[in-house]
Design a protein around this motif. Structure first.
Motif, PDB file in Angstrom:
ATOM      1  N   UNK A   1       0.704  -1.471   0.108  1.00 32.71           N
ATOM      2  CA  UNK A   1      -0.046   0.268   0.188  1.00 32.71           C
ATOM      3  C   UNK A   1       0.726   1.388  -0.239  1.00 32.71           C
ATOM      4  N   UNK A   2       1.728   1.158   0.848  1.00 30.90           N
ATOM      5  CA  UNK A   2       3.090   2.436   0.655  1.00 30.90           C
ATOM      6  C   UNK A   2       3.328   2.734  -1.200  1.00 30.90           C
ATOM      7  N   UNK A   3       3.837   1.037  -1.277  1.00 28.23           N
ATOM      8  CA  UNK A   3       4.460   1.616  -2.577  1.00 28.23           C
ATOM      9  C   UNK A   3       3.698   2.239  -3.555  1.00 28.23           C
ATOM     10  N   UNK A   4       2.127   2.241  -3.343  1.00 27.14           N
ATOM     11  CA  UNK A   4       1.338   2.431  -4.160  1.00 27.14           C
ATOM     12  C   UNK A   4       0.861   4.430  -4.164  1.00 27.14           C
ATOM     13  N   UNK A   5       0.394   4.243  -2.891  1.00 27.99           N
ATOM     14  CA  UNK A   5       0.438   5.335  -3.272  1.00 27.99           C
ATOM     15  C   UNK A   5       1.235   6.668  -3.266  1.00 27.99           C
ATOM     16  N   UNK A   6       2.802   6.190  -2.660  1.00 28.29           N
ATOM     17  CA  UNK A   6       3.491   6.855  -2.580  1.00 28.29           C
ATOM     18  C   UNK A   6       4.143   8.938  -3.399  1.00 28.29           C
ATOM     19  N   UNK A   7       3.704   8.053  -5.012  1.00 22.67           N
ATOM     20  CA  UNK A   7       4.048   9.417  -5.407  1.00 22.67           C
ATOM     21  C   UNK A   7       2.611  10.293  -5.221  1.00 22.67           C
ATOM     22  N   UNK A   8       1.349   9.500  -4.500  1.00 26.48           N
ATOM     23  CA  UNK A   8       1.144  10.890  -4.010  1.00 26.48           C
ATOM     24  C   UNK A   8       1.571  12.008  -2.530  1.00 26.48           C
ATOM     25  N   UNK A   9       1.952  11.265  -1.827  1.00 27.40           N
ATOM     26  CA  UNK A   9       2.303  12.026  -0.847  1.00 27.40           C
ATOM     27  C   UNK A   9       3.558  13.515  -1.456  1.00 27.40           C
ATOM     28  N   UNK A  10       3.081  14.183  -1.090  1.00 28.12           N
ATOM     29  CA  UNK A  10       3.602  15.631  -1.006  1.00 28.12           C
ATOM     30  C   UNK A  10       3.980  16.731   0.357  1.00 28.12           C
ATOM     31  N   UNK A  11       5.000  18.053   0.013  1.00 26.42           N
ATOM     32  CA  UNK A  11       5.580  18.552   1.320  1.00 26.42           C
ATOM     33  C   UNK A  11       4.340  18.348   2.307  1.00 26.42           C
ATOM     34  N   UNK A  12       3.287  18.387   1.742  1.00 29.27           N
ATOM     35  CA  UNK A  12       2.330  19.011   2.339  1.00 29.27           C
ATOM     36  C   UNK A  12       1.061  17.870   3.175  1.00 29.27           C
ATOM     37  N   UNK A  13       1.201  17.191   2.469  1.00 25.34           N
ATOM     38  CA  UNK A  13       0.003  15.959   2.689  1.00 25.34           C
ATOM     39  C   UNK A  13       0.367  15.535   4.061  1.00 25.34           C
ATOM     40  N   UNK A  14      -0.637  14.824   4.883  1.00 33.03           N
ATOM     41  CA  UNK A  14      -0.986  13.979   5.971  1.00 33.03           C
ATOM     42  C   UNK A  14      -1.753  12.344   5.559  1.00 33.03           C
ATOM     43  N   UNK A  15      -0.853  11.513   6.516  1.00 35.18           N
ATOM     44  CA  UNK A  15      -1.513  10.169   5.938  1.00 35.18           C
ATOM     45  C   UNK A  15      -2.156   9.663   7.291  1.00 35.18           C
ATOM     46  N   UNK A  16      -4.075   9.579   7.340  1.00 39.66           N
ATOM     47  CA  UNK A  16      -4.591   9.207   8.717  1.00 39.66           C
ATOM     48  C   UNK A  16      -4.795   7.167   8.452  1.00 39.66           C
ATOM     49  N   UNK A  17      -3.951   6.704   9.221  1.00 38.34           N
ATOM     50  CA  UNK A  17      -4.415   5.377   8.575  1.00 38.34           C
ATOM     51  C   UNK A  17      -5.030   4.971   9.919  1.00 38.34           C
ATOM     52  N   UNK A  18      -6.044   4.142   9.234  1.00 40.01           N
ATOM     53  CA  UNK A  18      -7.090   3.570  10.665  1.00 40.01           C
ATOM     54  C   UNK A  18      -6.396   1.617  10.708  1.00 40.01           C
ATOM     55  N   UNK A  19      -5.483   1.559  10.362  1.00 43.29           N
ATOM     56  CA  UNK A  19      -5.227   0.117  11.206  1.00 43.29           C
ATOM     57  C   UNK A  19      -5.166   0.449  12.628  1.00 43.29           C
TER      58      UNK A  19
ATOM     59  N   UNK B   1      -0.988  10.917  11.238  1.00 42.31           N
ATOM     60  CA  UNK B   1      -1.774  11.268  12.074  1.00 42.31           C
ATOM     61  C   UNK B   1      -1.421  10.086  12.480  1.00 42.31           C
ATOM     62  N   UNK B   2      -2.648  10.131  13.992  1.00 48.38           N
ATOM     63  CA  UNK B   2      -2.848   7.902  14.270  1.00 48.38           C
ATOM     64  C   UNK B   2      -4.621   8.585  14.324  1.00 48.38           C
ATOM     65  N   UNK B   3      -5.000   7.619  14.042  1.00 47.30           N
ATOM     66  CA  UNK B   3      -6.584   7.700  13.723  1.00 47.30           C
ATOM     67  C   UNK B   3      -6.702   6.161  13.934  1.00 47.30           C
ATOM     68  N   UNK B   4      -8.295   5.820  14.173  1.00 49.35           N
ATOM     69  CA  UNK B   4      -8.418   4.619  14.618  1.00 49.35           C
ATOM     70  C   UNK B   4     -10.330   4.727  13.657  1.00 49.35           C
ATOM     71  N   UNK B   5     -10.761   3.634  13.826  1.00 47.51           N
ATOM     72  CA  UNK B   5     -12.806   3.632  13.392  1.00 47.51           C
ATOM     73  C   UNK B   5     -13.194   2.583  14.277  1.00 47.51           C
ATOM     74  N   UNK B   6     -14.471   2.814  14.573  1.00 46.61           N
ATOM     75  CA  UNK B   6     -15.176   1.527  14.871  1.00 46.61           C
ATOM     76  C   UNK B   6     -15.932   1.428  14.271  1.00 46.61           C
ATOM     77  N   UNK B   7     -16.388   0.260  13.594  1.00 41.46           N
ATOM     78  CA  UNK B   7     -16.816  -0.158  12.647  1.00 41.46           C
ATOM     79  C   UNK B   7     -16.631  -1.562  12.196  1.00 41.46           C
ATOM     80  N   UNK B   8     -18.414  -2.095  12.199  1.00 48.08           N
ATOM     81  CA  UNK B   8     -18.685  -3.654  11.357  1.00 48.08           C
ATOM     82  C   UNK B   8     -18.599  -3.662  10.276  1.00 48.08           C
TER      83      UNK B   8
END
Length: 309
Positions: free
Chosen positions: A85-103, A122-129
């Motif tokens: 996943x990191x390899x796939x979206x790496x081209x979309x990350x710029x100097x101001x980009x923030x990444x919100x992981x929900x793992x 960032x830090x992140x989480x989700x509560x969903x089924x």
């Protein structure tokens, strides 16, 4: 705000879909097979909170990312798919980009920090089924649909406020946490206990309690909570409530998604959720129940690999 949602499965598809429904600038980064399915059938959410269908969802595959950065990247892959996943979206990350992981867990933060720099993560989480069906539709199984995020570094505070505006009022519960790492640890404990006990017993919590297993569930909870406390994050009130409502409630239908993965013969996040937590135990003998649950999952992985070969 330009938002890239990595994946369109149960989690990314649900939250990204609600953002799309609310008129936000959302694009889904998907694999070719998923892109074909969504192009043929459209993008659908089926939920007790309201269905949604978009006949031509905005999709892109990794080979078509042109290097134009996105403002926010929402990441919701399984932990074992993180490197790809990191390899796939790496081209979309710029100097101001923030990444919100929900793992789930915490080890993904180390990988993301190493690849993109902690200032971007960032830090992140989700509560969903939630999950998907054979047509690619997102299935939301109950009314829980909460996304929590927060800054992990001081320099993220201003941008986090803008993200709160972008994610707010979009058909799900959004909360901007001032203690996101604490909350991520608490969810990790909850997920480890829920996955550990339901996979070990191959049953829902209500069935385990009916069989007289409350003491075992509580013992596993205490082991995982002690590891969290030793790391500097003693469980708080939220986790205590989740324990009583979902892990020790004789009417709780809780069955971890990891158990559903086992039942369909799929891959599991054994190393990332149970193993990584076990690695943080102060002493090897401090967590016998967690050790047993982890061994059970590793035996499943070994059998799965052997039968596949």
């Amino acid at each position: 705000m330009r938002i890239l949602v990595v994946g369109a499965g149960g989690i990314g598809g649900y939250f990204g879909g609600r953002l799309l429904q609310a008129g936000r600038d959302v694009t889904f980064l998907v694999r070719p097979g998923r892109a074909k399915l969504l192009t043929e059938n459209g993008f659908t959410i089926r939920s007790p909170l309201g269905d949604y269908h978009h006949p031509t969802p905005p999709l892109i595959t990794a080979d078509r990312l042109d290097g134009a950065p996105y403002d926010l990247i929402i990441l919701s892959c399984k932990a074992y798919d993180l490197a790809d996943a990191m390899a796939s979206f790496a081209p979309a990350v710029g100097e101001e980009t923030l990444i919100l992981p929900l793992l789930n867990g915490m080890t993904h933060l180390e990988s993301l920090d190493d690849r993109f720099g902690a200032a971007h993560v960032l830090g992140g989480l989700c509560l969903i089924s939630s999950g998907t069906d054979e047509t690619g539709a997102i299935l939301h199984f109950n009314r829980m649909n909460t996304l929590v995020f927060g800054a992990r570094a001081g320099g993220q505070a201003a941008e986090a406020g803008l993200i709160a505006e972008a994610l707010g009022d979009a058909g799900f519960i959004m909360r901007h946490s001032q203690a996101i790492v604490q909350e991520m640890w608490e969810k990790w404990v909850f997920i480890a206990v829920g996955a550990g006990i339901t996979c070990l017993m191959r049953a829902a919590v209500c069935d385990i309690i009916e069989a007289g297993g409350a003491g075992v569930v509580n013992g596993l909870f205490e082991e995982c909570a002690a590891i969290s406390a030793a790391a500097g994050f003693p469980p708080g009130e939220w986790l205590a409530k989740q324990k009583e409502s979902f892990l020790l409630n004789p009417e709780s239908p809780l069955m971890a998604s990891m158990l559903r993965d086992i039942e369909r013969g799929g891959a599991v996040e054994a190393d990332h959720i149970l193993g990584a937590l076990l690695d943080r135990a102060p002493c090897d003998d401090d967590a016998p129940l967690l050790t047993l649950a982890f061994m059970h999952l590793k035996a499943y992985e070994a059998r799965r690999a052997r039968e596949a070969s």
